[in-house]
Design an enzyme around this catalytic site. Structure first.
Site, short mmCIF file in Angstrom:
data_model
loop_
_atom_site.label_atom_id
_atom_site.label_comp_id
_atom_site.label_asym_id
_atom_site.label_seq_id
_atom_site.Cartn_x
_atom_site.Cartn_y
_atom_site.Cartn_z
N TRP A 1 0.87 -1.17 0.00
CA TRP A 1 0.00 0.00 0.00
C TRP A 1 0.90 1.23 0.00
O TRP A 1 1.87 1.30 0.77
CB TRP A 1 -0.88 -0.07 1.24
CG TRP A 1 -1.79 1.07 1.48
CD1 TRP A 1 -2.74 1.55 0.63
CD2 TRP A 1 -1.86 1.87 2.67
NE1 TRP A 1 -3.40 2.60 1.21
CE2 TRP A 1 -2.87 2.81 2.47
CE3 TRP A 1 -1.17 1.87 3.87
CZ2 TRP A 1 -3.21 3.76 3.42
CZ3 TRP A 1 -1.51 2.80 4.82
CH2 TRP A 1 -2.53 3.72 4.59
N ASP B 1 -0.94 -5.79 9.10
CA ASP B 1 -1.88 -4.77 8.67
C ASP B 1 -3.09 -5.50 8.10
O ASP B 1 -3.04 -6.07 7.02
CB ASP B 1 -1.24 -3.85 7.62
CG ASP B 1 -2.13 -2.67 7.26
OD1 ASP B 1 -3.29 -2.62 7.73
OD2 ASP B 1 -1.67 -1.80 6.51
N ALA C 1 -6.43 -4.98 6.82
CA ALA C 1 -7.37 -3.99 6.31
C ALA C 1 -8.62 -4.60 5.65
O ALA C 1 -9.58 -3.89 5.44
CB ALA C 1 -6.67 -3.08 5.30
N LYS D 1 -14.15 -0.93 6.14
CA LYS D 1 -14.63 -1.59 4.93
C LYS D 1 -15.58 -2.74 5.26
O LYS D 1 -16.68 -2.82 4.73
CB LYS D 1 -13.45 -2.10 4.11
CG LYS D 1 -12.51 -1.01 3.64
CD LYS D 1 -11.22 -1.61 3.11
CE LYS D 1 -10.13 -0.60 2.99
NZ LYS D 1 -9.52 -0.22 4.27
#
Length: 190
Positions: A30, A112, A114, A147
């Site tokens: 990212w 991470d 996400a 999300k």
């Protein structure tokens, strides 16, 4: 600030706690990971992640680089699931090997997370990170729920630290609170 805020606060906290540490970031990642690490004054280095020719994870290159170049106290950043930008993830055996390598080298794995729930399901997507937390004394997790809860504009996230001792918990808690207070003062009430 969601998962992005969690990543940034983790980097800031860690750079103060261990200014000599390096954060190892996948070569394909990212785009905000690198600037966040450097802004927190951490040294950052990349490790191979994606094999372009085979269109698969470069596990051999990844693990060889970490094994030969990372040092005790460094952070090894690994995407939890739905790797951004490649979509290629570690399988459960590779997560186990990563935890073993981290223990062997004295590294702290930072996950991470996400996109939990977007690959196989909430529980299935957490299998690798759960294995790491079972095998390693110290683990850091930055999670975004913006999300998967469908509340993207509300920016909901979490930073979790698994520590070796109660003393480490108190040190991390105090340091993290200071960085959070400086960055966002108070979270919203909704």
């Amino acid at each position: 600030a969601g998962g992005s805020g969690a990543v940034r606060l983790i980097f800031d906290t860690f750079s103060e706690a261990n200014p000599e540490a390096t954060v190892w970031i996948p070569a394909h990642t990212w785009p905000m990971h690198n600037p966040m690490a450097v802004r927190g004054t951490l040294k950052e280095r990349s490790y191979p992640y994606f094999d372009q020719a085979g269109q698969c994870l470069d596990w051999a290159g990844m693990s060889a680089t970490i094994k030969s170049e990372a040092k005790a106290g460094d952070i090894w950043l690994i995407h939890g699931i739905c790797h951004n930008p490649t979509g290629v993830d570690l399988n459960l055996e590779q997560w186990r090997q990563a935890a073993e390598l981290a223990n062997e080298k004295g590294l702290i794995i930072m996950i991470d997370m996400a996109y939990q729930g977007f690959a196989e399901g909430l529980d299935e997507d957490a299998a690798g990170p759960r294995l790491v937390t079972d095998m390693c004394d110290e683990v850091i997790l930055a999670g975004s729920t913006s999300k998967n809860f469908g509340v993207y504009r509300d920016r909901i996230g979490v930073a979790l630290f698994q520590c070796k001792t109660p003393e480490h918990v108190e040190l991390v808690r105090g340091n993290f609170k200071n960085h959070m207070r400086i960055s966002i003062s108070m979270p919203p009430a909704f």
